[in-house]
Design an enzyme around this catalytic site. Structure first.
Site, mmCIF file in Angstrom:
data_model
loop_
_atom_site.group_PDB
_atom_site.id
_atom_site.type_symbol
_atom_site.label_atom_id
_atom_site.label_comp_id
_atom_site.label_asym_id
_atom_site.label_seq_id
_atom_site.Cartn_x
_atom_site.Cartn_y
_atom_site.Cartn_z
ATOM 1 N N ASP A 30 -11.640 -3.732 4.417
ATOM 2 C CA ASP A 30 -10.733 -2.633 4.706
ATOM 3 C C ASP A 30 -11.549 -1.406 5.088
ATOM 4 O O ASP A 30 -12.683 -1.230 4.609
ATOM 5 C CB ASP A 30 -9.848 -2.319 3.500
ATOM 6 C CG ASP A 30 -8.573 -1.586 3.895
ATOM 7 O OD1 ASP A 30 -7.520 -2.234 4.005
ATOM 8 O OD2 ASP A 30 -8.641 -0.354 4.105
ATOM 9 N N ARG A 154 7.511 -12.299 -2.107
ATOM 10 C CA ARG A 154 8.418 -11.311 -2.677
ATOM 11 C C ARG A 154 7.627 -10.378 -3.585
ATOM 12 O O ARG A 154 6.920 -10.843 -4.490
ATOM 13 C CB ARG A 154 9.512 -11.984 -3.491
ATOM 14 C CG ARG A 154 10.447 -12.900 -2.705
ATOM 15 C CD ARG A 154 11.283 -13.733 -3.653
ATOM 16 N NE ARG A 154 10.442 -14.596 -4.485
ATOM 17 C CZ ARG A 154 10.833 -15.143 -5.632
ATOM 18 N NH1 ARG A 154 12.045 -14.903 -6.103
ATOM 19 N NH2 ARG A 154 10.017 -15.924 -6.315
ATOM 20 N N LEU A 253 23.067 -12.817 -3.433
ATOM 21 C CA LEU A 253 24.497 -12.522 -3.464
ATOM 22 C C LEU A 253 24.827 -11.541 -4.573
ATOM 23 O O LEU A 253 25.950 -11.535 -5.094
ATOM 24 C CB LEU A 253 25.310 -13.813 -3.625
ATOM 25 C CG LEU A 253 25.352 -14.747 -2.414
ATOM 26 C CD1 LEU A 253 26.163 -15.996 -2.730
ATOM 27 C CD2 LEU A 253 25.925 -14.048 -1.189
ATOM 28 N N CYS A 263 9.898 -4.939 4.069
ATOM 29 C CA CYS A 263 10.165 -6.035 5.014
ATOM 30 C C CYS A 263 11.523 -5.955 5.693
ATOM 31 O O CYS A 263 11.615 -5.829 6.907
ATOM 32 C CB CYS A 263 10.021 -7.379 4.304
ATOM 33 S SG CYS A 263 8.340 -7.738 3.752
ATOM 34 N N ARG A 331 8.971 2.098 -0.257
ATOM 35 C CA ARG A 331 9.324 2.061 1.156
ATOM 36 C C ARG A 331 10.796 1.684 1.365
ATOM 37 O O ARG A 331 11.246 0.647 0.920
ATOM 38 C CB ARG A 331 8.409 1.080 1.906
ATOM 39 C CG ARG A 331 7.015 1.628 2.120
ATOM 40 C CD ARG A 331 6.079 0.605 2.728
ATOM 41 N NE ARG A 331 5.699 -0.428 1.776
ATOM 42 C CZ ARG A 331 4.829 -1.403 2.038
ATOM 43 N NH1 ARG A 331 4.278 -1.474 3.240
ATOM 44 N NH2 ARG A 331 4.517 -2.297 1.125
#
Length: 440
Positions: A30, A154, A253, A263, A331
Site C-alpha cells: 500500500d 460481508r 428480508l 458495496c 460509508r
C-alpha cells in the site's frame, strides 16, 4: 505460492490475510506508509472480528508481510491481486477506475517475471480488457494474464465468507491463468467449495448482478413494510411467510431504514450507468436506487412524527451509526441521512455506536458523541435504534425511562416487541407493523 496483494483496504487486507492463512506467502502493498507501519506492529486499521489475531499469527509464521515497496513484493510473486477502491464518481455515478488503472500500470512497470494479475476489486464489465491494454502498453515484453476474481465478503463476517465461501467465481481467458487460480484455491477445492470458471466479462458482471439482486430484496421488503403499517399486517410474519419459499429464501428480508455500506449503493448505481451506456437500461435497478434514497430520508420524518409538535429544539438519541453491526464502516450508512434530516428540522443529536464513532466524526457534524447507550439517552426526548448491535437488543428500559425526558422509542430494526414496551410506558414505533398495536 508467493502472492502480492496491491491495496490494503478492507478487501485487500482480508483477502491477503486469508490467503496467508491457507498456506500461501503473501506480501500486501500500500502507498500509505502509516497504515503499513501500523500493520507491521499488528495494529489493524479496520474493525473486523478475528482479523487482528490472524494478522499477528500469520506475521509470526512469516507467511504475511506488509510493505510500501511494490517492486520488492513482485520480485518472486507468481500472482498479484489488485484490491483497490472503485468509488462512485461524484459527477455521474460511474465507478471510478483510476486506482485500478494506476495499480495495473505500476504492476506492469515493476514486474520481474511472468505474472497472473487478478482483479479482486468490483469493476464494470470490460475493465479487464482495459487493464490488459494498460499492461501491454507499459510492458510489451511482459508475459501476463488478466483474471477477474470478485470478492463476496460481508463486513462483519468477512473471514468466514473467505474461508468458507458459498462460491468462488473466476473469470479467465487462458488455460495457464486457470491453472494458477486452481493452485491458489486448491485448499477450497479439496473441501468441495464451489469454484466457477467463466470468461472474464461474465465474472465481472456476476458481482454487480449479485449485489443488485440483494439490494432489490431489501428495497422490496421495505416497500411491503410501508404497506403493512397501513393495512394491519406485520412485516415479520410476511417476511417469514414468503422466505420459507425456497425460491425466495429468508435472507435479506428484514425491513429497516434502507441499505448502505461500501458495496450496494455504489454497485447498483454503477450497474445502472453501465446499462445506460450500452443502451440496455435496467429500469428495475434504477427504481431500487431511488427507493433506497427516499427510504433513508423518510426515516427522519417517521421519527419526527413520534415527537409531539416535531423535533425542533429536542434532543434525539441515536443508537447505532454504522451501516450494519460488527463493522466501523460509515460509508452510505442510513444514519447519515437520518441525522442530517433531523438536524434540518432543528433537532439536537447525540449518538452512540460501539465501533463507528471515530469514522462518523469525519462525516457528521454538530453531533454529541457519547461513550455508552445510557449516556446517550440521558434527558433525550426520543431514542432511535438505527443499527442492530447486539448490545441494543437487551436495553434496561426501566432505567432508561427514568433518564429520558419522554419515553419515546423508534426502533428502525424491529428489535423489540411493541406490546411489551407499551406496557412499560413507552411510545413505541418500529417499521412494518400495524400502528395501533405498537403506539400508546
Amino acid at each position: 505460492m508467493k502472492i502480492a496483494v496491491i491495496g490494503v483496504g478492507y478487501v485487500g487486507l482480508v483477502s491477503g490475510v486469508c490467503l496467508a492463512e491457507i498456506g500461501h506467502e503473501v506480501t500486501c502493498v500500500d502507498l500509505d506508509a502509516q497504515k503499513i507501519n501500523k500493520l507491521n506492529q499488528n495494529i489493524v486499521p479496520i474493525f473486523e472480528p478475528g482479523l487482528s489475531d490472524m494478522v499477528a499469527t500469520n506475521r509470526e509464521t512469516s507467511r504475511l508481510h506488509f510493505t510500501t515497496d511494490l517492486e520488492d513484493a513482485l520480485k518472486d510473486a507468481e500472482a498479484a491481486f489488485i484490491a483497490v477502491g472503485t468509488p462512485s464518481r461524484e459527477s455521474d455515478g460511474h465507478a471510478d477506475l483510476s486506482y485500478i488503472y494506476a495499480a495495473a500500470k505500476s504492476i506492469a512497470e515493476k514486474a520481474a517475471k511472468p505474472l497472473v494479475i487478478i482483479n479482486k476489486s468490483t469493476v464494470p464489465v470490460g475493465t479487464g480488457d482495459e487493464v490488459e491494454e494498460i499492461v501491454k502498453s507499459a510492458r510489451p515484453d511482459l508475459q501476463f494474464d488478466i483474471v477477474s476474481n470478485p470478492e463476496f465478503l460481508r463486513e462483519g463476517a468477512a473471514i468466514k465468507d473467505f474461508m468458507a465461501p458459498d462460491r468462488i467465481v473466476v473469470g479467465v481467458e487462458s488455460e495457464h491463468a486457470q491453472k494458477v487460480l486452481a493452485e491458489i484455491y486448491a485448499p477450497f477445492a479439496q473441501k468441495n467449495y464451489p469454484i466457477l470458471y467463466v470468461n472474464r466479462r461474465t465474472s465481472e458482471l456476476s458481482k454487480y448482478a449479485a449485489n443488485s439482486f440483494l439490494a432489490l430484496k431489501l428495497a422490496y421488503i421495505n416497500e411491503v413494510a410501508e404497506l403493512c403499517e397501513v393495512v394491519g399486517a406485520d412485516i415479520k410474519g410476511v417476511s417469514k411467510g414468503i422466505g420459507l419459499d425456497p425460491r425466495i429464501g429468508e435472507k435479506f428480508l428484514n425491513a429497516g431504514p434502507g441499505y448502505g455500506g461500501s458495496c450496494f449503493p455504489k454497485d447498483t448505481l454503477a450497474l445502472v450507468r453501465t446499462a445506460q451506456d450500452h443502451e440496455r437500461p435496467l429500469r428495475l435497478i434504477e427504481m431500487i436506487v431511488s427507493i433506497n434514497e427516499y427510504r433513508k430520508r423518510a426515516m427522519s420524518r417517521k421519527i419526527a412524527h413520534m415527537c409531539e409538535n416535531g423535533v425542533k429544539g429536542k434532543k434525539i438519541a441515536i443508537l447505532g451509526l454504522t451501516f450494519k453491526p460488527n463493522t466501523d464502516d460509515m460509508r452510505e450508512a442510513p444514519s447519515i441521512s437520518i441525522i442530517q434530516g433531523l438536524q434540518d428540522m432543528g433537532a439536537e443529536i447525540c449518538a452512540y455506536d460501539p465501533e463507528g464513532m471515530e469514522n462518523a466524526k469525519h462525516i457528521l457534524k454538530d453531533v454529541t458523541y457519547c461513550d455508552s447507550a445510557l449516556a446517550c439517552i440521558d434527558q433525550a426526548d426520543a431514542m432511535v435504534i438505527v443499527t442492530e448491535w447486539d448490545e441494543f437488543r437487551d436495553l434496561p428500559f426501566a432505567e432508561i425511562k427514568k433518564k429520558m425526558r419522554k419515553p419515546v422509542l423508534v426502533d428502525l430494526r424491529n428489535l423489540y416487541d411493541g406490546q411489551t414496551l407499551k406496557a412499560e410506558g413507552f411510545d413505541y414505533q418500529c417499521v412494518g407493523r400495524p400502528l395501533e398495536t405498537v403506539m400508546s
